[in-house]
Design an enzyme around this catalytic site. Structure first.
Site, PDB file in Angstrom:
ATOM      1  N   LYS A 240      -7.891 -40.194  14.659  1.00  8.74           N
ATOM      2  CA  LYS A 240      -6.818 -39.199  14.556  1.00  8.74           C
ATOM      3  C   LYS A 240      -5.690 -39.564  15.515  1.00  8.74           C
ATOM      4  O   LYS A 240      -4.508 -39.533  15.154  1.00  8.74           O
ATOM      5  CB  LYS A 240      -7.361 -37.799  14.891  1.00  8.74           C
ATOM      6  CG  LYS A 240      -8.261 -37.224  13.818  1.00  8.74           C
ATOM      7  CD  LYS A 240      -8.953 -35.947  14.285  1.00  8.74           C
ATOM      8  CE  LYS A 240      -9.933 -35.469  13.215  1.00  8.74           C
ATOM      9  NZ  LYS A 240     -10.770 -34.333  13.645  1.00  8.74           N
TER      10      LYS A 240
ATOM     11  N   GLN B 180     -12.065 -30.454  18.538  1.00  9.45           N
ATOM     12  CA  GLN B 180     -12.982 -31.255  17.721  1.00  9.45           C
ATOM     13  C   GLN B 180     -14.373 -30.610  17.695  1.00  9.45           C
ATOM     14  O   GLN B 180     -14.942 -30.299  18.738  1.00  9.45           O
ATOM     15  CB  GLN B 180     -13.074 -32.689  18.293  1.00  9.45           C
ATOM     16  CG  GLN B 180     -13.973 -33.616  17.509  1.00  9.45           C
ATOM     17  CD  GLN B 180     -13.454 -33.906  16.094  1.00  9.45           C
ATOM     18  OE1 GLN B 180     -12.266 -34.103  15.889  1.00  9.45           O
ATOM     19  NE2 GLN B 180     -14.345 -33.918  15.116  1.00  9.45           N
TER      20      GLN B 180
ATOM     21  N   ASP C 248      -5.917 -27.254  12.543  1.00  7.92           N
ATOM     22  CA  ASP C 248      -7.160 -27.355  11.768  1.00  7.92           C
ATOM     23  C   ASP C 248      -7.238 -26.251  10.712  1.00  7.92           C
ATOM     24  O   ASP C 248      -8.044 -26.327   9.785  1.00  7.92           O
ATOM     25  CB  ASP C 248      -8.375 -27.228  12.699  1.00  7.92           C
ATOM     26  CG  ASP C 248      -9.179 -28.514  12.773  1.00  7.92           C
ATOM     27  OD1 ASP C 248      -9.010 -29.376  11.890  1.00  7.92           O
ATOM     28  OD2 ASP C 248      -9.992 -28.647  13.701  1.00  7.92           O
TER      29      ASP C 248
END
Ligand code: NDP
Length: 280
Positions: free
Chosen positions: A49, A93, A116
């Site tokens: 990412k 994460q 997200d």
């Protein structure tokens, strides 16, 4: 032979488009990925990412906190990122260590920086058909379906899996695209029969090659979100790829949904950066 939906190539095109848009901005959109502990798969995802974000011109950094970080410390870190004007997108994460409440961490992210798309406010906006930040993987699947040329309006879509991350938001997006949506899961009576009715089949289960060729309707478009490791160490999806020749189109694993997830994280970060500045 089913057409291959090449997520790697589509993601590269999307990242190039985003990079051109970022280059035209008077600022660098800022993304911070927060990683807690040493989950090995997370290490790979976070590096990928970060690299993709930098290559596209984002100001990206990873905050790697120790395994022993308390929930209060993590929430304080998120609060400081919420308050930092240089930060447009925050991604925590997953998975987090067991002693940290995942839902509390998700809810701590400012919804306007929630790239997200997991915050309850963004999930609620999606369920209400309102604009907001949408989870990256389902957003990537919608790009792949657009690329496939499949007719979505009125089509029967089957989402296999009902997680907060993939299945549920996927179903909402397909509903928003006027599909007739069914969501199947581990308690569904006859999975094979449900799958065989589907013009669009999105598998997000995490069970290696569970969807057999006989479950796929001839001419269906199949998107395989699953990432599973076989005993020999190779990767495979939730769909028995070799048995799906009668589908109209199918994504490979790897090289299908995975690269699109990362590209859509960048797309969300750019959206968040622009929306925040327009609101300021
Ligand atoms: P979860 O484990 O959170 O959810 C799995 C879902 O599948 C659940 O709804 C579960 O049902 C259902 N399920 C499990 N076993 C069966 C079964 N035997 N029959 C029918 N349904 C079943 O997984 P995620 O949604 O997070 O991820 C799914 C897969 O997608 C994983 O392989 C993951 O690695 C992959 N993934 C890939 C991404 C990418 O970028 N390519 C991104 C995110 C995930 P129930 O709710 O009843 O338990």
């Amino acid at each position: 032979m089913a057409r291959l939906l090449d997520g790697k190539a589509l993601a590269a095109r999307l990242r190039a488009t985003l990079a051109a848009r970022v280059a035209a901005l008077p600022f660098e959109p800022g993304l911070v990925v927060v990683r807690v502990g040493e989950d090995p798969a997370s290490g790979v995802y976070v590096r990928n990412k970060d690299r993709a974000a930098r290559e596209a011109g984002f100001a990206s950094r990873t905050l790697h906190l120790p395994e022993a970080t308390t929930e209060a410390e993590l929430l304080a870190t998120i609060a400081s990122l919420n308050a930092d004007d240089r930060v447009d997108g925050i991604l925590v994460q997953l998975p987090l260590p067991a002693h940290v409440n995942t839902q509390a961490a998700i809810a701590a992210v400012d919804p306007v920086k929630d790239v997200d798309g997991f915050h309850p406010l963004n999930a609620g906006r999606l369920a209400s058909g309102l604009p907001g930040l949408v989870p990256c993987t389902p957003r990537g699947v919608m790009h792949l379906l657009a690329e496939s040329g499949a007719r979505l309006r009125g089509a029967r879509a089957l989402v296999l899996g009902r997680s907060q991350i993939v299945g549920r938001p996927m179903a909402q997006l397909l509903l928003g695209a006027d599909c007739t949506v069914t969501v199947a899961h581990s308690r569904t009576d006859d999975l094979g029969a449900e799958c065989r009715r589907a013009d669009i089949l999105v598998a997000a289960v995490g069970r290696a090659e569970m969807v057999k060729g006989g479950w796929i309707k001839p001419g269906a478009v199949v998107v395989d979100v699953g990432i599973n490791r076989r005993a020999d160490g190779t990767l495979c999806g939730d769909v028995a790829f070799g048995e799906a020749g009668h589908a109209a189109a199918i994504t490979p694993v790897p090289g299908g949904v995975g690269p699109m997830t990362i590209a859509c994280l960048l797309e969300n970060t750019l959206d968040a950066a622009i929306a925040r500045r327009m609101a300021a």
